[in-house]
Design a protein around this motif. Structure first.
Motif, PDB file in Angstrom:
ATOM      1  N   ILE A 176      22.842  14.337  12.284  1.00  0.00           N
ATOM      2  CA  ILE A 176      24.173  14.411  11.644  1.00  0.00           C
ATOM      3  C   ILE A 176      24.801  12.901  11.520  1.00  0.00           C
ATOM      4  O   ILE A 176      25.445  12.520  10.698  1.00  0.00           O
ATOM      5  N   SER A 177      24.731  12.117  12.624  1.00  0.00           N
ATOM      6  CA  SER A 177      25.261  10.859  12.878  1.00  0.00           C
ATOM      7  C   SER A 177      24.733   9.741  11.891  1.00  0.00           C
ATOM      8  O   SER A 177      25.146   8.982  11.390  1.00  0.00           O
ATOM      9  N   LYS A 178      23.435  10.118  11.794  1.00  0.00           N
ATOM     10  CA  LYS A 178      22.661   9.212  10.619  1.00  0.00           C
ATOM     11  C   LYS A 178      23.173   9.362   9.303  1.00  0.00           C
ATOM     12  O   LYS A 178      23.137   8.386   8.742  1.00  0.00           O
ATOM     13  N   ALA A 179      23.049  10.728   9.199  1.00  0.00           N
ATOM     14  CA  ALA A 179      23.503  10.988   7.659  1.00  0.00           C
ATOM     15  C   ALA A 179      25.127  10.477   7.454  1.00  0.00           C
ATOM     16  O   ALA A 179      25.593  10.132   6.417  1.00  0.00           O
ATOM     17  N   GLY A 180      25.826  10.488   8.420  1.00  0.00           N
ATOM     18  CA  GLY A 180      27.415  10.099   8.468  1.00  0.00           C
ATOM     19  C   GLY A 180      27.353   8.904   8.753  1.00  0.00           C
ATOM     20  O   GLY A 180      28.639   8.281   8.982  1.00  0.00           O
ATOM     21  N   LYS A 181      26.137   7.925   8.829  1.00  0.00           N
ATOM     22  CA  LYS A 181      26.374   6.385   9.216  1.00  0.00           C
ATOM     23  C   LYS A 181      27.126   6.096  10.300  1.00  0.00           C
ATOM     24  O   LYS A 181      27.862   5.265  10.442  1.00  0.00           O
ATOM     25  N   GLY A 182      26.823   7.016  11.403  1.00  0.00           N
ATOM     26  CA  GLY A 182      27.729   6.642  12.655  1.00  0.00           C
ATOM     27  C   GLY A 182      26.872   6.693  13.736  1.00  0.00           C
ATOM     28  O   GLY A 182      25.532   6.113  13.437  1.00  0.00           O
ATOM     29  N   THR A 183      26.983   7.015  14.886  1.00  0.00           N
ATOM     30  CA  THR A 183      26.190   7.006  16.131  1.00  0.00           C
ATOM     31  C   THR A 183      26.289   8.027  17.010  1.00  0.00           C
ATOM     32  O   THR A 183      27.278   8.818  17.007  1.00  0.00           O
ATOM     33  N   PHE A 184      25.011   8.310  17.715  1.00  0.00           N
ATOM     34  CA  PHE A 184      24.741   9.410  18.229  1.00  0.00           C
ATOM     35  C   PHE A 184      25.237   9.082  19.931  1.00  0.00           C
ATOM     36  O   PHE A 184      24.422   7.870  20.286  1.00  0.00           O
ATOM     37  N   LEU A 185      26.130   9.482  20.686  1.00  0.00           N
ATOM     38  CA  LEU A 185      26.290   9.186  21.868  1.00  0.00           C
ATOM     39  C   LEU A 185      26.225  10.383  22.922  1.00  0.00           C
ATOM     40  O   LEU A 185      26.088  11.678  22.336  1.00  0.00           O
ATOM     41  N   ARG A 186      26.487  10.205  24.089  1.00  0.00           N
ATOM     42  CA  ARG A 186      26.581  11.327  25.041  1.00  0.00           C
ATOM     43  C   ARG A 186      27.713  11.461  25.982  1.00  0.00           C
ATOM     44  O   ARG A 186      27.992  10.042  26.428  1.00  0.00           O
ATOM     45  N   PHE A 187      27.831  12.476  26.591  1.00  0.00           N
ATOM     46  CA  PHE A 187      28.960  12.925  27.532  1.00  0.00           C
ATOM     47  C   PHE A 187      28.040  13.373  28.533  1.00  0.00           C
ATOM     48  O   PHE A 187      27.826  14.401  28.576  1.00  0.00           O
ATOM     49  N   ASN A 188      27.667  12.542  29.723  1.00  0.00           N
ATOM     50  CA  ASN A 188      26.954  13.151  30.800  1.00  0.00           C
ATOM     51  C   ASN A 188      27.507  12.897  32.099  1.00  0.00           C
ATOM     52  O   ASN A 188      28.875  12.882  32.056  1.00  0.00           O
ATOM     53  N   ASN A 189      26.800  12.921  33.041  1.00  0.00           N
ATOM     54  CA  ASN A 189      27.449  13.204  34.477  1.00  0.00           C
ATOM     55  C   ASN A 189      27.806  11.777  34.814  1.00  0.00           C
ATOM     56  O   ASN A 189      28.416  11.646  36.085  1.00  0.00           O
ATOM     57  N   LYS A 190      27.625  10.635  34.386  1.00  0.00           N
ATOM     58  CA  LYS A 190      27.861   9.418  34.579  1.00  0.00           C
ATOM     59  C   LYS A 190      29.393   9.049  34.244  1.00  0.00           C
ATOM     60  O   LYS A 190      29.834   9.744  33.353  1.00  0.00           O
ATOM     61  N   PRO A 191      29.990   8.419  34.837  1.00  0.00           N
ATOM     62  CA  PRO A 191      31.534   8.054  34.714  1.00  0.00           C
ATOM     63  C   PRO A 191      31.802   7.066  33.284  1.00  0.00           C
ATOM     64  O   PRO A 191      30.927   6.608  33.145  1.00  0.00           O
ATOM     65  N   SER A 192      32.906   7.320  33.018  1.00  0.00           N
ATOM     66  CA  SER A 192      33.428   6.445  31.833  1.00  0.00           C
ATOM     67  C   SER A 192      32.735   6.455  30.664  1.00  0.00           C
ATOM     68  O   SER A 192      32.346   5.495  30.040  1.00  0.00           O
ATOM     69  N   ASN A 193      32.248   7.774  30.413  1.00  0.00           N
ATOM     70  CA  ASN A 193      31.509   8.074  28.971  1.00  0.00           C
ATOM     71  C   ASN A 193      32.210   7.598  27.788  1.00  0.00           C
ATOM     72  O   ASN A 193      31.793   7.158  26.658  1.00  0.00           O
ATOM     73  N   PHE A 194      33.580   7.602  27.905  1.00  0.00           N
ATOM     74  CA  PHE A 194      34.472   7.255  26.819  1.00  0.00           C
ATOM     75  C   PHE A 194      34.249   5.925  26.139  1.00  0.00           C
ATOM     76  O   PHE A 194      34.615   5.426  25.122  1.00  0.00           O
ATOM     77  N   ARG A 195      33.916   5.057  27.234  1.00  0.00           N
ATOM     78  CA  ARG A 195      33.727   3.506  26.995  1.00  0.00           C
ATOM     79  C   ARG A 195      32.818   3.236  25.652  1.00  0.00           C
ATOM     80  O   ARG A 195      32.782   2.418  24.741  1.00  0.00           O
ATOM     81  N   SER A 196      31.847   4.233  25.514  1.00  0.00           N
ATOM     82  CA  SER A 196      30.543   3.824  24.480  1.00  0.00           C
ATOM     83  C   SER A 196      31.316   4.488  23.169  1.00  0.00           C
ATOM     84  O   SER A 196      31.230   3.659  22.311  1.00  0.00           O
ATOM     85  N   VAL A 197      32.107   5.231  23.190  1.00  0.00           N
ATOM     86  CA  VAL A 197      32.977   5.591  21.798  1.00  0.00           C
ATOM     87  C   VAL A 197      33.913   4.507  21.657  1.00  0.00           C
ATOM     88  O   VAL A 197      34.128   4.131  20.400  1.00  0.00           O
ATOM     89  N   ILE A 198      34.704   4.165  22.499  1.00  0.00           N
ATOM     90  CA  ILE A 198      35.618   2.893  22.333  1.00  0.00           C
ATOM     91  C   ILE A 198      35.075   1.862  21.579  1.00  0.00           C
ATOM     92  O   ILE A 198      35.539   1.228  20.593  1.00  0.00           O
ATOM     93  N   LYS A 199      33.847   1.511  22.206  1.00  0.00           N
ATOM     94  CA  LYS A 199      32.965   0.330  21.747  1.00  0.00           C
ATOM     95  C   LYS A 199      32.791   0.651  20.111  1.00  0.00           C
ATOM     96  O   LYS A 199      32.874  -0.428  19.439  1.00  0.00           O
TER      97      LYS A 199
END
Length: 334
Positions: A263-286
Protein backbone atom coordinates in the motif's frame (compact mmCIF):
# COMPACT_ATOMS: atom_id res chain seq x y z
CA UNK A 1 -8.15 50.96 24.17
CA UNK A 2 -5.00 50.91 26.24
CA UNK A 3 -3.29 48.10 28.11
CA UNK A 4 -0.30 48.11 30.46
CA UNK A 5 2.36 45.42 30.55
CA UNK A 6 3.38 46.39 34.10
CA UNK A 7 0.29 48.12 35.57
CA UNK A 8 1.62 47.87 39.14
CA UNK A 9 4.17 50.59 38.35
CA UNK A 10 1.29 53.07 38.01
CA UNK A 11 0.94 52.96 41.81
CA UNK A 12 4.09 55.10 41.94
CA UNK A 13 1.84 58.01 41.00
CA UNK A 14 0.35 57.97 44.51
CA UNK A 15 3.56 58.76 46.47
CA UNK A 16 4.65 61.07 43.65
CA UNK A 17 1.51 63.20 43.91
CA UNK A 18 1.77 63.22 47.71
CA UNK A 19 5.34 64.55 47.48
CA UNK A 20 4.32 67.09 44.87
CA UNK A 21 1.43 68.42 46.99
CA UNK A 22 3.66 68.51 50.06
CA UNK A 23 6.26 70.47 48.10
CA UNK A 24 3.68 73.02 46.96
CA UNK A 25 2.26 73.46 50.48
CA UNK A 26 5.73 73.76 51.92
CA UNK A 27 6.77 76.39 49.39
CA UNK A 28 3.71 78.57 50.15
CA UNK A 29 3.40 78.22 53.93
CA UNK A 30 6.91 77.54 55.07
CA UNK A 31 9.07 79.66 52.82
CA UNK A 32 12.76 79.96 53.54
CA UNK A 33 13.60 83.34 55.05
CA UNK A 34 9.94 83.81 55.95
CA UNK A 35 10.80 86.28 58.73
CA UNK A 36 13.44 88.10 56.75
CA UNK A 37 12.78 91.77 55.91
CA UNK A 38 11.74 92.42 52.32
CA UNK A 39 14.73 94.60 51.47
CA UNK A 40 17.11 91.79 52.43
CA UNK A 41 15.09 89.30 50.31
CA UNK A 42 15.34 91.63 47.38
CA UNK A 43 19.12 91.60 47.71
CA UNK A 44 19.30 87.80 48.16
CA UNK A 45 17.01 86.98 45.23
CA UNK A 46 18.00 89.86 43.02
CA UNK A 47 19.42 87.59 40.29
CA UNK A 48 16.85 84.76 40.54
CA UNK A 49 13.87 84.58 38.20
CA UNK A 50 11.13 83.01 40.31
CA UNK A 51 8.89 82.34 37.30
CA UNK A 52 11.61 80.30 35.59
CA UNK A 53 12.27 78.43 38.84
CA UNK A 54 8.59 77.50 38.90
CA UNK A 55 8.67 76.53 35.20
CA UNK A 56 11.73 74.36 35.73
CA UNK A 57 10.06 72.63 38.66
CA UNK A 58 6.87 71.97 36.66
CA UNK A 59 8.85 70.51 33.77
CA UNK A 60 10.61 68.16 36.19
CA UNK A 61 7.26 67.03 37.61
CA UNK A 62 5.87 66.47 34.13
CA UNK A 63 8.99 64.55 33.07
CA UNK A 64 8.64 62.26 36.07
CA UNK A 65 4.96 61.62 35.26
CA UNK A 66 5.84 60.60 31.70
CA UNK A 67 8.69 58.41 32.99
CA UNK A 68 6.35 56.47 35.33
CA UNK A 69 3.83 56.07 32.51
CA UNK A 70 6.53 54.77 30.13
CA UNK A 71 7.83 52.31 32.74
CA UNK A 72 4.35 50.79 33.07
CA UNK A 73 4.61 49.54 29.47
CA UNK A 74 1.65 51.21 27.76
CA UNK A 75 0.25 49.33 24.78
CA UNK A 76 -2.07 51.41 22.65
CA UNK A 77 -4.04 50.74 19.47
CA UNK A 78 -3.47 47.80 17.18
CA UNK A 79 -0.69 46.54 14.96
CA UNK A 80 -1.70 44.61 11.87
CA UNK A 81 0.63 41.82 10.79
CA UNK A 82 0.29 39.07 8.20
CA UNK A 83 0.25 35.50 9.49
CA UNK A 84 1.23 32.63 7.24
CA UNK A 85 0.80 29.04 8.38
CA UNK A 86 2.40 26.39 6.24
CA UNK A 87 1.62 22.74 6.56
CA UNK A 88 -0.04 19.61 5.24
CA UNK A 89 -3.45 18.01 5.52
CA UNK A 90 -2.87 14.84 7.56
CA UNK A 91 -5.58 12.20 7.82
CA UNK A 92 -4.90 9.44 10.35
CA UNK A 93 -6.76 6.22 9.55
CA UNK A 94 -6.77 4.30 12.83
CA UNK A 95 -7.63 0.60 13.03
CA UNK A 96 -10.06 -0.07 15.92
CA UNK A 97 -10.79 -3.71 15.13
CA UNK A 98 -10.60 -6.27 17.94
CA UNK A 99 -7.14 -7.38 16.80
CA UNK A 100 -5.81 -3.98 17.95
CA UNK A 101 -6.32 -5.22 21.52
CA UNK A 102 -3.31 -7.47 21.00
CA UNK A 103 -0.65 -7.07 23.67
CA UNK A 104 2.47 -7.95 21.68
CA UNK A 105 2.93 -4.15 21.63
CA UNK A 106 2.61 -2.76 25.15
CA UNK A 107 0.24 -1.85 26.68
CA UNK A 108 -1.77 -2.81 23.59
CA UNK A 109 -1.56 -2.14 19.88
CA UNK A 110 -4.25 0.54 19.95
CA UNK A 111 -3.00 2.28 23.10
CA UNK A 112 0.52 2.36 21.70
CA UNK A 113 -0.79 3.85 18.44
CA UNK A 114 -2.80 6.48 20.30
CA UNK A 115 0.20 7.46 22.40
CA UNK A 116 2.51 7.84 19.40
CA UNK A 117 -0.13 9.84 17.48
CA UNK A 118 -0.58 12.19 20.46
CA UNK A 119 3.18 12.79 20.60
CA UNK A 120 3.23 13.37 16.86
CA UNK A 121 0.45 15.97 17.06
CA UNK A 122 2.36 17.83 19.79
CA UNK A 123 5.19 18.32 17.29
CA UNK A 124 3.04 19.63 14.44
CA UNK A 125 3.10 23.29 13.47
CA UNK A 126 0.32 24.50 11.21
CA UNK A 127 -0.68 21.11 9.79
CA UNK A 128 -4.35 20.19 9.76
CA UNK A 129 -5.28 16.77 11.16
CA UNK A 130 -8.28 14.49 10.81
CA UNK A 131 -9.15 11.07 12.26
CA UNK A 132 -10.75 8.12 10.50
CA UNK A 133 -11.65 5.07 12.59
CA UNK A 134 -12.25 1.76 10.89
CA UNK A 135 -12.82 -1.92 11.43
CA UNK A 136 -15.34 -3.73 9.19
CA UNK A 137 -16.57 -0.26 8.19
CA UNK A 138 -15.10 3.21 8.54
CA UNK A 139 -16.22 6.65 9.71
CA UNK A 140 -14.85 10.17 9.66
CA UNK A 141 -14.37 10.69 13.38
CA UNK A 142 -12.74 14.13 13.36
CA UNK A 143 -12.78 16.45 10.30
CA UNK A 144 -9.68 18.39 9.29
CA UNK A 145 -8.73 20.88 11.99
CA UNK A 146 -5.79 22.83 13.41
CA UNK A 147 -7.28 22.67 16.91
CA UNK A 148 -4.76 20.25 18.40
CA UNK A 149 -6.35 20.33 21.85
CA UNK A 150 -9.62 19.09 20.36
CA UNK A 151 -7.67 16.46 18.42
CA UNK A 152 -6.17 15.14 21.66
CA UNK A 153 -9.62 14.94 23.26
CA UNK A 154 -11.05 12.98 20.32
CA UNK A 155 -7.99 10.72 20.25
CA UNK A 156 -8.39 9.80 23.92
CA UNK A 157 -11.93 8.51 23.28
CA UNK A 158 -10.95 6.05 20.54
CA UNK A 159 -11.37 2.39 21.51
CA UNK A 160 -12.10 -0.99 19.93
CA UNK A 161 -15.83 -0.81 20.75
CA UNK A 162 -16.52 2.20 18.51
CA UNK A 163 -17.51 0.19 15.43
CA UNK A 164 -19.79 -2.83 15.90
CA UNK A 165 -18.95 -4.25 12.46
CA UNK A 166 -15.81 -6.26 13.07
CA UNK A 167 -13.12 -7.10 10.55
CA UNK A 168 -10.36 -4.99 8.99
CA UNK A 169 -11.31 -3.30 5.75
CA UNK A 170 -8.29 -1.26 4.67
CA UNK A 171 -9.96 -0.35 1.38
CA UNK A 172 -12.96 1.15 3.19
CA UNK A 173 -10.60 3.11 5.43
CA UNK A 174 -8.70 4.49 2.44
CA UNK A 175 -11.90 5.40 0.62
CA UNK A 176 -13.21 7.33 3.63
CA UNK A 177 -9.82 8.92 4.16
CA UNK A 178 -9.62 10.17 0.61
CA UNK A 179 -13.11 11.64 0.80
CA UNK A 180 -12.01 13.67 3.84
CA UNK A 181 -9.80 15.76 1.56
CA UNK A 182 -11.03 18.62 -0.55
CA UNK A 183 -10.38 18.41 -4.27
CA UNK A 184 -7.80 21.21 -4.54
CA UNK A 185 -4.04 21.04 -3.97
CA UNK A 186 -3.87 17.26 -3.69
CA UNK A 187 -0.08 17.28 -3.54
CA UNK A 188 -0.21 18.71 -0.01
CA UNK A 189 -2.34 15.87 1.35
CA UNK A 190 -1.07 12.89 3.30
CA UNK A 191 -2.93 9.85 4.57
CA UNK A 192 -1.38 7.82 7.39
CA UNK A 193 -2.82 4.32 7.72
CA UNK A 194 -2.23 2.85 11.19
CA UNK A 195 -3.13 -0.83 11.50
CA UNK A 196 -1.91 -4.36 12.09
CA UNK A 197 -2.54 -4.99 8.40
CA UNK A 198 -5.11 -7.82 8.50
CA UNK A 199 -6.93 -6.79 5.33
CA UNK A 200 -10.17 -8.71 4.74
CA UNK A 201 -11.08 -6.96 1.47
CA UNK A 202 -8.07 -6.67 -0.84
CA UNK A 203 -8.81 -3.47 -2.79
CA UNK A 204 -6.51 -1.20 -0.76
CA UNK A 205 -3.54 -1.33 -3.15
CA UNK A 206 -5.56 -0.23 -6.18
CA UNK A 207 -7.06 2.65 -4.18
CA UNK A 208 -3.58 3.73 -3.09
CA UNK A 209 -2.48 3.84 -6.72
CA UNK A 210 -5.45 6.03 -7.64
CA UNK A 211 -4.62 8.40 -4.78
CA UNK A 212 -0.96 8.70 -5.78
CA UNK A 213 -1.97 9.65 -9.34
CA UNK A 214 -3.84 12.61 -7.84
CA UNK A 215 -0.72 13.71 -5.95
CA UNK A 216 -1.67 12.29 -2.56
CA UNK A 217 0.84 10.41 -0.40
CA UNK A 218 -0.05 7.36 1.70
CA UNK A 219 2.18 6.24 4.54
CA UNK A 220 1.44 2.99 6.36
CA UNK A 221 2.29 2.26 9.98
CA UNK A 222 2.34 -1.33 11.17
CA UNK A 223 1.37 -1.92 14.79
CA UNK A 224 2.21 -5.40 16.07
CA UNK A 225 4.78 -8.14 15.62
CA UNK A 226 5.18 -10.94 13.11
CA UNK A 227 5.08 -13.44 15.97
CA UNK A 228 1.62 -12.16 16.77
CA UNK A 229 -0.60 -11.98 19.83
CA UNK A 230 -3.78 -13.51 21.17
CA UNK A 231 -6.78 -11.20 21.05
CA UNK A 232 -8.17 -10.55 24.54
CA UNK A 233 -11.82 -9.83 25.17
CA UNK A 234 -13.28 -8.49 28.37
CA UNK A 235 -16.53 -9.64 29.94
CA UNK A 236 -19.01 -7.48 31.80
CA UNK A 237 -17.64 -8.72 35.12
CA UNK A 238 -14.07 -7.87 34.12
CA UNK A 239 -13.24 -11.44 33.13
CA UNK A 240 -10.58 -11.82 30.44
CA UNK A 241 -11.06 -14.30 27.64
CA UNK A 242 -9.39 -14.72 24.27
CA UNK A 243 -10.91 -14.76 20.81
CA UNK A 244 -11.44 -18.20 19.25
CA UNK A 245 -12.29 -19.27 15.74
CA UNK A 246 -15.34 -21.31 14.73
CA UNK A 247 -13.57 -24.54 15.67
CA UNK A 248 -12.74 -23.28 19.17
CA UNK A 249 -9.03 -22.63 18.56
CA UNK A 250 -7.39 -19.49 19.89
CA UNK A 251 -6.86 -16.83 17.23
CA UNK A 252 -3.41 -15.32 16.88
CA UNK A 253 -3.24 -11.92 15.19
CA UNK A 254 -0.01 -11.21 13.32
CA UNK A 255 1.30 -8.04 11.72
CA UNK A 256 0.87 -8.25 7.95
CA UNK A 257 3.87 -6.25 6.78
CA UNK A 258 3.53 -7.33 3.16
CA UNK A 259 0.16 -5.69 2.49
CA UNK A 260 1.22 -2.50 4.26
CA UNK A 261 4.43 -2.30 2.26
CA UNK A 262 2.45 -2.76 -0.95
CA UNK A 263 0.00 0.00 0.00
CA UNK A 264 2.78 2.46 0.92
CA UNK A 265 4.63 1.67 -2.31
CA UNK A 266 1.48 2.20 -4.38
CA UNK A 267 0.76 5.42 -2.47
CA UNK A 268 4.37 6.65 -2.96
CA UNK A 269 4.81 6.73 0.79
CA UNK A 270 6.81 4.86 3.39
CA UNK A 271 6.14 1.81 5.53
CA UNK A 272 6.88 2.48 9.21
CA UNK A 273 6.40 0.61 12.49
CA UNK A 274 5.05 1.32 15.95
CA UNK A 275 6.90 -1.22 18.08
CA UNK A 276 7.93 -1.49 21.72
CA UNK A 277 10.74 1.01 21.27
CA UNK A 278 10.14 4.58 22.51
CA UNK A 279 9.45 7.61 20.31
CA UNK A 280 8.23 5.77 17.22
CA UNK A 281 6.44 8.98 16.18
CA UNK A 282 9.77 10.57 15.22
CA UNK A 283 10.01 8.39 12.14
CA UNK A 284 6.61 9.71 10.98
CA UNK A 285 7.60 13.30 11.75
CA UNK A 286 10.76 12.79 9.70
CA UNK A 287 8.71 11.73 6.68
CA UNK A 288 6.30 14.65 7.09
CA UNK A 289 9.12 17.20 7.36
CA UNK A 290 10.56 16.13 4.01
CA UNK A 291 7.30 16.89 2.20
CA UNK A 292 6.47 20.14 0.47
CA UNK A 293 4.05 22.27 2.47
CA UNK A 294 1.61 24.93 1.40
CA UNK A 295 0.15 28.01 3.05
CA UNK A 296 -2.98 26.68 4.69
CA UNK A 297 -4.15 29.93 6.18
CA UNK A 298 -3.13 33.54 5.68
CA UNK A 299 -4.77 36.39 7.55
CA UNK A 300 -4.01 39.41 9.67
CA UNK A 301 -4.42 39.65 13.40
CA UNK A 302 -4.61 42.60 15.76
CA UNK A 303 -2.54 43.12 18.85
CA UNK A 304 -1.66 45.98 21.15
CA UNK A 305 1.43 47.89 20.06
CA UNK A 306 4.09 48.97 22.59
CA UNK A 307 4.22 52.74 22.96
CA UNK A 308 6.57 53.13 25.94
CA UNK A 309 9.31 54.53 23.69
CA UNK A 310 7.28 57.64 22.89
CA UNK A 311 6.52 58.45 26.51
CA UNK A 312 10.10 57.70 27.53
CA UNK A 313 11.36 60.11 24.86
CA UNK A 314 8.94 62.80 26.03
CA UNK A 315 10.15 62.36 29.61
CA UNK A 316 13.79 62.66 28.55
CA UNK A 317 13.07 65.69 26.37
CA UNK A 318 11.30 67.57 29.19
CA UNK A 319 14.12 66.76 31.58
CA UNK A 320 16.76 68.06 29.16
CA UNK A 321 14.74 71.22 28.48
CA UNK A 322 14.42 71.89 32.20
CA UNK A 323 18.18 71.50 32.62
CA UNK A 324 18.86 74.19 30.01
CA UNK A 325 16.46 76.73 31.48
CA UNK A 326 18.45 79.39 33.35
CA UNK A 327 16.89 80.74 36.55
CA UNK A 328 19.10 83.85 36.57
CA UNK A 329 17.62 87.20 35.63
CA UNK A 330 19.05 88.92 32.63
CA UNK A 331 21.09 91.94 33.57
CA UNK A 332 19.86 95.22 32.21
CA UNK A 333 22.39 97.37 30.36
CA UNK A 334 22.00 101.07 30.89
Amino acid sequence: MIEFEFPQILFLYLPFFILMVFDVVKSTKYQIFAGTPQDIKNVLFENINSKKVKLKQNLFYLSTMFLIFAASGPQIGTALAPVERKGLDLVFCIDVSSSMRGTDIKPSRLEKAKFEISQLIKNLKGDRVAFIVFAGSSHLYLPLTTDYEAAHLFLDQIDTNMIPTQGTSLSTALQTGLSAFSDDNSKFKTLILITDGEDHEGEAVSLAKQASKKGMVIHTVGVGTTSGSLIPSFGKNGDIDYKKDSSGKLVTSQLNEKILQEISKAGKGTFLRFNNKPSNFRSVIKEIDTMEKRTIESHVYSEYEDQYQKFGLMSLSLLIISMFISTRKKKRHD
